[in-house]
Design a protein around this motif. Structure first.
Motif, mmCIF file in Angstrom:
data_model
loop_
_atom_site.group_PDB
_atom_site.id
_atom_site.type_symbol
_atom_site.label_atom_id
_atom_site.label_comp_id
_atom_site.label_asym_id
_atom_site.label_seq_id
_atom_site.Cartn_x
_atom_site.Cartn_y
_atom_site.Cartn_z
ATOM 1 N N ALA A 243 0.826 -1.202 0.000
ATOM 2 C CA ALA A 243 0.000 0.000 0.000
ATOM 3 C C ALA A 243 0.862 1.255 0.000
ATOM 4 C CB ALA A 243 -0.939 0.008 1.210
ATOM 5 N N ALA A 247 1.397 5.556 -2.666
ATOM 6 C CA ALA A 247 1.750 6.779 -1.941
ATOM 7 C C ALA A 247 3.159 7.233 -2.329
ATOM 8 C CB ALA A 247 1.640 6.556 -0.436
ATOM 9 N N TYR A 250 3.051 8.745 -5.835
ATOM 10 C CA TYR A 250 2.437 10.077 -5.810
ATOM 11 C C TYR A 250 3.376 11.105 -5.191
ATOM 12 C CZ TYR A 250 -0.621 13.980 -4.967
ATOM 13 O OH TYR A 250 -1.143 15.244 -4.954
ATOM 14 N N GLU A 251 4.029 10.716 -4.112
ATOM 15 C CA GLU A 251 4.942 11.657 -3.455
ATOM 16 C C GLU A 251 6.076 12.052 -4.388
ATOM 17 O OE1 GLU A 251 6.158 10.720 0.553
ATOM 18 O OE2 GLU A 251 8.051 11.762 0.290
ATOM 19 N N GLN A 272 -3.516 -2.115 -8.754
ATOM 20 C CA GLN A 272 -4.906 -1.703 -8.538
ATOM 21 C C GLN A 272 -5.077 -0.204 -8.767
ATOM 22 O OE1 GLN A 272 -6.322 -1.624 -4.387
ATOM 23 N NE2 GLN A 272 -7.942 -3.036 -5.019
ATOM 24 N N TRP A 273 -4.183 0.593 -8.190
ATOM 25 C CA TRP A 273 -4.260 2.063 -8.322
ATOM 26 C C TRP A 273 -4.103 2.472 -9.787
ATOM 27 C CZ3 TRP A 273 0.077 6.018 -8.087
ATOM 28 C CH2 TRP A 273 -0.413 7.313 -7.899
ATOM 29 N N THR A 276 -7.512 0.993 -11.952
ATOM 30 C CA THR A 276 -8.910 1.333 -11.641
ATOM 31 C C THR A 276 -9.146 2.831 -11.763
ATOM 32 O OG1 THR A 276 -8.287 1.381 -9.315
ATOM 33 C CG2 THR A 276 -9.387 -0.608 -10.114
ATOM 34 N N THR B 141 -6.255 13.637 -2.867
ATOM 35 C CA THR B 141 -5.214 14.309 -3.654
ATOM 36 C C THR B 141 -5.755 14.905 -4.958
ATOM 37 O OG1 THR B 141 -4.589 12.167 -4.580
ATOM 38 C CG2 THR B 141 -3.283 12.961 -2.730
ATOM 39 N N ASP B 142 -6.733 14.238 -5.582
ATOM 40 C CA ASP B 142 -7.297 14.783 -6.826
ATOM 41 C C ASP B 142 -8.034 16.097 -6.559
ATOM 42 O OD1 ASP B 142 -6.316 12.636 -8.240
ATOM 43 O OD2 ASP B 142 -8.191 11.519 -8.179
ATOM 44 N N TYR B 144 -7.577 18.080 -4.021
ATOM 45 C CA TYR B 144 -6.572 19.082 -3.648
ATOM 46 C C TYR B 144 -6.063 19.810 -4.881
ATOM 47 C CZ TYR B 144 -1.947 20.951 -2.644
ATOM 48 O OH TYR B 144 -0.856 21.772 -2.581
ATOM 49 N N ALA B 216 6.685 17.051 1.402
ATOM 50 C CA ALA B 216 5.568 16.225 0.936
ATOM 51 C C ALA B 216 4.710 15.785 2.100
ATOM 52 C CB ALA B 216 6.079 15.010 0.178
ATOM 53 N N THR B 219 0.725 10.389 2.370
ATOM 54 C CA THR B 219 -0.624 9.968 2.000
ATOM 55 C C THR B 219 -0.825 8.488 2.323
ATOM 56 O OG1 THR B 219 0.026 9.393 -0.257
ATOM 57 C CG2 THR B 219 -0.799 11.631 0.096
ATOM 58 N N ARG B 220 -2.081 8.115 2.446
ATOM 59 C CA ARG B 220 -2.404 6.708 2.677
ATOM 60 C C ARG B 220 -3.264 6.220 1.530
ATOM 61 N NH1 ARG B 220 -5.018 6.493 7.785
ATOM 62 N NH2 ARG B 220 -6.866 7.196 6.680
ATOM 63 N N TYR B 221 -2.936 5.015 1.022
ATOM 64 C CA TYR B 221 -3.704 4.414 -0.064
ATOM 65 C C TYR B 221 -4.862 3.625 0.518
ATOM 66 C CZ TYR B 221 -4.792 1.546 -4.138
ATOM 67 O OH TYR B 221 -5.420 0.931 -5.188
ATOM 68 N N PHE B 223 -8.768 1.636 -0.682
ATOM 69 C CA PHE B 223 -9.607 1.174 -1.775
ATOM 70 C C PHE B 223 -11.018 1.054 -1.226
ATOM 71 C CE2 PHE B 223 -11.190 -1.814 -5.009
ATOM 72 C CZ PHE B 223 -10.738 -1.169 -6.151
ATOM 73 N N PRO B 228 -9.897 3.485 -5.837
ATOM 74 C CA PRO B 228 -8.704 3.780 -5.047
ATOM 75 C C PRO B 228 -8.672 5.259 -4.684
ATOM 76 C CG PRO B 228 -8.136 3.649 -7.363
ATOM 77 C CD PRO B 228 -9.613 3.445 -7.271
ATOM 78 N N LEU B 230 -6.052 8.241 -2.537
ATOM 79 C CA LEU B 230 -4.893 8.615 -1.718
ATOM 80 C C LEU B 230 -5.336 9.775 -0.834
ATOM 81 C CD1 LEU B 230 -1.900 8.566 -4.229
ATOM 82 C CD2 LEU B 230 -2.179 7.094 -2.231
ATOM 83 N N ARG B 232 -4.632 12.503 2.319
ATOM 84 C CA ARG B 232 -3.552 13.225 2.990
ATOM 85 C C ARG B 232 -3.625 12.988 4.497
ATOM 86 N NH1 ARG B 232 -1.711 16.902 -1.015
ATOM 87 N NH2 ARG B 232 -1.233 18.742 0.226
ATOM 88 N N SER B 237 6.886 14.667 5.183
ATOM 89 C CA SER B 237 8.336 14.565 5.054
ATOM 90 C C SER B 237 8.807 15.904 4.509
ATOM 91 C CB SER B 237 8.716 13.421 4.122
ATOM 92 O OG SER B 237 8.328 13.710 2.803
#
Lengths: 336, 336
Positions: A243, A247, A250-251, A272-273, A276, B141-142, B144, B216, B219-221, B223, B228, B230, B232, B237
């Motif tokens: 997972a 991330a 994206y980062e 999957q990301w 989909t 994120t989208d 954002y 940065a 983020t966490r993924y 589903f 899916p 992501l 914040r 970091s």
């Protein structure tokens, strides 16, 4: 300690880059994937690229969104019997083990010193990171790179008698070249630390070093005796579990790929990301089915477990590459 | 909360990209830096590029080592009276403030709600990160990115009456174009968060989004419902203080630049790391000396403090650009 940090035996190096010549030839040929046998897998990959790269196609994807990601171990090169970075870290632990007498009694260092790879296979990415950060602490980044490249050039795989950088998959080099020719941006996404891969990806994959997305040991900047120095600290930012890969992508690049190549359950979320979302999407799973020419493994293996992803491939429309039947050639050196 | 997260007022957007046309013209002209007045500063920049890019020159630098890094705020665009990201985060805090009644009593949120920029100038990058991570928590994120671009296109700078993306320095666009023409790889290194910059750098600087090295938000993924996402997290970091910049560059691209452009003390270590190594090196400091056309500030300012770097420039051989005398034009719109 700095000067002798993880000083591995010196090797007279084999030059990297032999594979690059092969890479360039592929794009000049009419068939973009000559090492792939004809069949639905090859046809599906070519159809995808033609759809997204042909202006006027209803599936045309503009340049800056044409992003493809590739896992490395088991997807672009051999990961059996142990991935190359695991082998390198074991060598590092041995090299500095005499300055850490406590390691002989403490796991996972005891297993690393003893080369107990089946124990190490079970410690996961965090356990492995523990070995890595402790054995690299205080190492200068320039010296790290020199040591790594010397080890990489001088170490031979027991079965094939070649350095790890020779054990890349010719069909995948052709895929990378084909995607690049069609103006994809190509990234490697790997649990390996990025600086383990960056020094050789240009020669082996023709890829910019900054297109490696991996774990990273934290460094500290110091200015000592008129010289700047980046020193490896006992801390690490990680791609983490599966997972963590979306991330991490994206980062690093701020975009969602439209194509992803993997070979193991750790690639699940990345596939999957990637797949989909609206528009043309490609997910590809390399299935190691060729014990004779490479290895055959999936649901039971120390490294590269492929179980949930194999079950999910059908429902998700991910292509499964049957290495034995889909690949005419496995390694570049077979054709030389 | 997700759907309405930091929903800023909607703007009818001004298209970005107006500056890109200007950028392309520059490289076609004989003078690669037409907006620079003739003089030792311009001559030194051109001499450096010609030395490293001319094959056969004793200072020739091979392609993959030809890396240049640029700070953003105050180096490529205006950072007064407040940097654009600070303005954006203040808007975000206002937009979600009603869901955080505690903010009215707690610093630094109180200052953010009140738009107290002189207080905010003193909280440093960590204080600013605290505002950012708390006010962005849970944001998709989208969404954002959509919100950011709408704000960016619709917000006008009070003095110049233009969006932030118009307030880039024409002479620096020419430098970027000139370096790129000479096959440098160009990176932005900024304390801004990378995803604040990535959506517009292609249009404004002609730069790949992944060539932004910044802080940065983690983020966490997830589903959820077949989709899916992501999200914040309240963690970040960071590029961190000035010493964090060399470490951040190394972590991201694995190489040491040969040219660095900055304008403030936060760029000290980046300039030092870039220029204290063998071979040809270029360090450039933009000195804001033009109150009439832009701003004049150095040792006393809320944002972009230039003090230690100004003292260190001479001993280190860094070029100091006197904006008033070295730049014929400041902004692209002056020439349109």
């Amino acid at each position: 300690m700095f000067a002798t940090h993880c000083r591995l035996p010196s090797f007279t190096g084999v030059a990297l880059g032999a594979t690059l010549a092969v890479l360039s030839v592929a794009s000049a040929m009419t068939d973009p994937l000559p090492s792939w046998n004809e069949g639905p897998t090859k046809a599906a990959i070519i159809a995808f690229v033609e759809r997204v790269a042909t202006e006027g196609s209803s599936d045309f994807v503009p340049l800056h969104e044409r992003v493809a990601v590739f896992d490395n171990d088991g997807t672009l090169w051999v990961e059996q019997p142990v991935p190359a970075q695991v082998a390198f870290e074991l060598a590092c632990v041995s090299a500095v083990g005499n300055t850490h007498p406590d390691w002989e009694m403490t796991q996972p260092f005891k297993a690393a010193l003893e080369g107990d790879t089946s124990y190490l296979a079970g410690i996961g990415e965090r356990g492995f990171a523990e070995i890595l950060v402790e054995s690299h602490e205080g190492w200068d980044t320039d010296d790290y790179q020199t040591t790594l490249m010397s080890w990489m050039a001088g170490t031979r795989d027991a079965r094939f008698g070649r350095p790890a950088t020779d054990l890349v998959y010719q069909p995948m080099l052709e895929v990378i070249d084909y995607f690049r020719t069609n103006e994809f941006e190509i990234y490697i996404v790997s649990g390996n630390s990025a600086d383990f891969m960056r020094p050789w990806v240009a020669a082996v994959y023709g890829m910019q070093p900054d297109h490696v997305i991996g774990s990273a040991i934290t460094t500290r900047y110091e200015f000592i005796g008129g010289k700047p120095r980046l020193t490896r600290l006992p801390a690490m930012s990680m791609i983490g579990d599966g997972a963590g890969r979306p991330a991490g992508i994206y980062e690093r690049i701020g975009r969602r790929p439209i194509a992803a190549f993997g070979n193991a359950d750790i690639d699940f979320e990345m596939l999957q990301w990637t797949t989909t979302a609206p528009g043309p999407r490609l997910g590809v799973v390399i299935h190691h089915t060729d014990a004779q020419r490479e290895y055959a493994y999936d649901r039971k293996t120390n490294f590269g477990l492929l179980d949930a992803v194999l079950d999910a491939a059908g429902p998700n429309g991910w292509l499964v590459v049957d290495m034995r039947n889909d690949w005419k050639t496995i390694f570049p050196f077979e054709t030389q």
